[in-house]
Design a protein around this motif. Sequence first.
Motif, PDB file in Angstrom:
ATOM      1  N   ALA A  12      -1.336  -0.460  -7.518  1.00 40.23           N
ATOM      2  CA  ALA A  12      -0.503  -1.504  -6.919  1.00 40.23           C
ATOM      3  C   ALA A  12      -0.883  -1.729  -5.457  1.00 40.23           C
ATOM      4  N   LEU A  13      -1.073  -0.613  -4.700  1.00 42.09           N
ATOM      5  CA  LEU A  13      -1.437  -0.741  -3.287  1.00 42.09           C
ATOM      6  C   LEU A  13      -2.801  -1.406  -3.124  1.00 42.09           C
ATOM      7  N   ARG A  14      -3.720  -1.070  -4.032  1.00 46.97           N
ATOM      8  CA  ARG A  14      -5.045  -1.699  -3.973  1.00 46.97           C
ATOM      9  C   ARG A  14      -4.947  -3.209  -4.174  1.00 46.97           C
ATOM     10  N   GLN A  15      -4.163  -3.623  -5.176  1.00 43.16           N
ATOM     11  CA  GLN A  15      -4.015  -5.053  -5.459  1.00 43.16           C
ATOM     12  C   GLN A  15      -3.296  -5.783  -4.316  1.00 43.16           C
ATOM     13  N   ILE A  16      -2.369  -5.075  -3.680  1.00 40.68           N
ATOM     14  CA  ILE A  16      -1.677  -5.692  -2.530  1.00 40.68           C
ATOM     15  C   ILE A  16      -2.659  -5.942  -1.394  1.00 40.68           C
ATOM     16  N   GLN A  17      -3.518  -4.952  -1.115  1.00 40.61           N
ATOM     17  CA  GLN A  17      -4.498  -5.093  -0.034  1.00 40.61           C
ATOM     18  C   GLN A  17      -5.496  -6.205  -0.316  1.00 40.61           C
ATOM     19  N   GLU A  18      -5.794  -6.445  -1.593  1.00 39.65           N
ATOM     20  CA  GLU A  18      -6.764  -7.475  -1.954  1.00 39.65           C
ATOM     21  C   GLU A  18      -6.151  -8.876  -1.998  1.00 39.65           C
ATOM     22  N   SER A  19      -4.827  -8.964  -1.948  1.00 40.86           N
ATOM     23  CA  SER A  19      -4.153 -10.273  -2.010  1.00 40.86           C
ATOM     24  C   SER A  19      -4.379 -11.034  -0.710  1.00 40.86           C
ATOM     25  N   ASP A  20      -4.705 -12.320  -0.828  1.00 43.74           N
ATOM     26  CA  ASP A  20      -4.967 -13.140   0.367  1.00 43.74           C
ATOM     27  C   ASP A  20      -4.011 -14.332   0.511  1.00 43.74           C
ATOM     28  N   VAL A  21      -3.140 -14.519  -0.476  1.00 40.54           N
ATOM     29  CA  VAL A  21      -2.142 -15.600  -0.394  1.00 40.54           C
ATOM     30  C   VAL A  21      -0.807 -15.070  -0.908  1.00 40.54           C
ATOM     31  N   PRO A  22       0.320 -15.641  -0.472  1.00 43.59           N
ATOM     32  CA  PRO A  22       1.652 -15.169  -0.891  1.00 43.59           C
ATOM     33  C   PRO A  22       1.842 -15.185  -2.403  1.00 43.59           C
ATOM     34  N   GLU A  23       1.195 -16.126  -3.100  1.00 42.12           N
ATOM     35  CA  GLU A  23       1.365 -16.216  -4.537  1.00 42.12           C
ATOM     36  C   GLU A  23       0.845 -14.959  -5.238  1.00 42.12           C
ATOM     37  N   LYS A  24      -0.281 -14.395  -4.741  1.00 43.87           N
ATOM     38  CA  LYS A  24      -0.836 -13.181  -5.342  1.00 43.87           C
ATOM     39  C   LYS A  24       0.064 -11.979  -5.097  1.00 43.87           C
ATOM     40  N   ASP A  27       2.728 -12.057  -7.585  1.00 47.08           N
ATOM     41  CA  ASP A  27       2.251 -11.616  -8.897  1.00 47.08           C
ATOM     42  C   ASP A  27       2.256 -10.085  -8.993  1.00 47.08           C
ATOM     43  N   VAL A  28       1.854  -9.417  -7.891  1.00 47.69           N
ATOM     44  CA  VAL A  28       1.860  -7.942  -7.871  1.00 47.69           C
ATOM     45  C   VAL A  28       3.287  -7.418  -7.991  1.00 47.69           C
ATOM     46  N   ARG A  29       4.226  -8.046  -7.260  1.00 47.99           N
ATOM     47  CA  ARG A  29       5.630  -7.636  -7.312  1.00 47.99           C
ATOM     48  C   ARG A  29       6.162  -7.714  -8.749  1.00 47.99           C
ATOM     49  N   VAL A  30       5.890  -8.849  -9.405  1.00 43.16           N
ATOM     50  CA  VAL A  30       6.367  -9.017 -10.784  1.00 43.16           C
ATOM     51  C   VAL A  30       5.705  -7.992 -11.712  1.00 43.16           C
ATOM     52  N   LYS A  31       4.385  -7.769 -11.519  1.00 44.86           N
ATOM     53  CA  LYS A  31       3.643  -6.879 -12.411  1.00 44.86           C
ATOM     54  C   LYS A  31       4.159  -5.450 -12.364  1.00 44.86           C
ATOM     55  N   TYR A  32       4.545  -4.963 -11.161  1.00 44.18           N
ATOM     56  CA  TYR A  32       4.911  -3.562 -11.020  1.00 44.18           C
ATOM     57  C   TYR A  32       6.413  -3.335 -10.868  1.00 44.18           C
ATOM     58  N   LEU A  33       7.132  -4.308 -10.284  1.00 43.73           N
ATOM     59  CA  LEU A  33       8.552  -4.087 -10.017  1.00 43.73           C
ATOM     60  C   LEU A  33       9.468  -4.990 -10.829  1.00 43.73           C
ATOM     61  N   GLY A  34       8.925  -5.941 -11.584  1.00 49.03           N
ATOM     62  CA  GLY A  34       9.737  -6.870 -12.358  1.00 49.03           C
ATOM     63  C   GLY A  34      10.432  -6.230 -13.544  1.00 49.03           C
ATOM     64  N   THR A  75       2.656  -6.423   4.154  1.00 51.95           N
ATOM     65  CA  THR A  75       1.555  -7.369   3.895  1.00 51.95           C
ATOM     66  C   THR A  75       2.061  -8.808   3.952  1.00 51.95           C
ATOM     67  N   LYS A  76       3.258  -9.031   3.385  1.00 52.98           N
ATOM     68  CA  LYS A  76       3.836 -10.371   3.398  1.00 52.98           C
ATOM     69  C   LYS A  76       4.095 -10.849   4.828  1.00 52.98           C
ATOM     70  N   ALA A  77       4.636  -9.963   5.673  1.00 54.13           N
ATOM     71  CA  ALA A  77       4.923 -10.320   7.070  1.00 54.13           C
ATOM     72  C   ALA A  77       3.638 -10.663   7.819  1.00 54.13           C
ATOM     73  N   LYS A  78       2.585  -9.838   7.618  1.00 54.52           N
ATOM     74  CA  LYS A  78       1.304 -10.109   8.281  1.00 54.52           C
ATOM     75  C   LYS A  78       0.699 -11.428   7.792  1.00 54.52           C
ATOM     76  N   MET A  79       0.801 -11.647   6.486  1.00 52.60           N
ATOM     77  CA  MET A  79       0.236 -12.864   5.899  1.00 52.60           C
ATOM     78  C   MET A  79       0.955 -14.104   6.440  1.00 52.60           C
ATOM     79  N   GLU A  80       2.307 -14.086   6.501  1.00 49.25           N
ATOM     80  CA  GLU A  80       3.078 -15.229   7.004  1.00 49.25           C
ATOM     81  C   GLU A  80       2.784 -15.485   8.475  1.00 49.25           C
ATOM     82  N   ALA A  81       2.612 -14.407   9.253  1.00 54.60           N
ATOM     83  CA  ALA A  81       2.287 -14.557  10.673  1.00 54.60           C
ATOM     84  C   ALA A  81       0.921 -15.231  10.838  1.00 54.60           C
TER      85      ALA A  81
END
Length: 339
Positions: A12-24, A27-34, A75-81
């Motif tokens: 999960a952490l690997r996929q989060i680090q590789e995400s480059d847009v909020p939509e991805k 997707d990680v949130r739903v995949k692991y925490l949904g 990651t979301k906060a950094k991405m939005e900034a």
Amino acid sequence: MKERLESIKNEALRQIQESDVPEKLNDVRVKYLGKKGELTTVLKGMKDVAAEERPRVGQLVNETRAAIEEMLEETKAKMEAAIRAEKLKNEVIDVTLPSKKNMVGHRHPNTIALEEVERIFVGMGYEVVEGPEIEYDLYNFEKLNIPADHPAKDEQDTFYINKDIVLRTQTSPVQARIMEQGKLPICILSPGRVFRSDEVDATHSPSFHQIEGLVIDKKISFADLKGTLEVFAKELFGEDTKTKFRPHHFPFTEPSAEVDVSCFKCGGKGCRFCKGEGWIEILGCGMVHPHVLEMCGIDPEEYTGFAFGVGLERIALLKYEIDDMRLLYENDIRFLKQF
């Protein structure tokens, strides 16, 4: 179980680090925490875990969830900034630039003059009515006591569509139509566009506007007409305005008159505006001809009435001291914005 949870967290952490847009990230949130995610599946399998192991496994699941959620939020906060910074960079506003002014329209001088005339007559109990601009010869001429051989019906003066239909030369046909309805008494004002075969110059145009009034009732006299127009002149041009009636001829009124008002620039002393005469002609009027009443189905022995007509452009030219009628239609913004 511990190894499986560790594997889920690392993936999960690997996929989060590789995400480059909020939509991805989502997707990680739903995949692991949904509701149908990896950790939810682990929790559903707790029934297969030994009772003494369940607290420790539950703690590991919560620690894994917390680690994933924390990484997601960071990651979301950094991405939005980063997205906000890029947007500000691309949409920078130069506050030193002059602002864009909205061009707000306003009423035409003709409209201003018409509304003022209507206000005056509506205040005296008149009803504003309109009629067709393309009119039958019957209403434009015949019912107004203008016979077939009258000079006004010359094709050099009138726009004929065919022998029975014309572009109206006055708004008087509206009066004929109202009289024909037979609903008495009548007290109307009929403004509108009219057409005559005139050359364009400072005071003439093939298309212009008229305002005509009509009153029909029992015991209407010329005194009523004079009083009405005196009130109109004072309301329009000022309380000190005087009126003068001169004999004239109109086919549809008898007796007929033209009306002058004392010059509102010089008070009647004589100036350039009134061409040194002290008086300015504004309209024509008269008592409705008995034959016109008869042709429209009204008994002239029982009813009488008066009518008057004024050019709207003439009112605007006088009121705003405009010396060329063409200015009203050339749409020059330098002229129109003065009003």
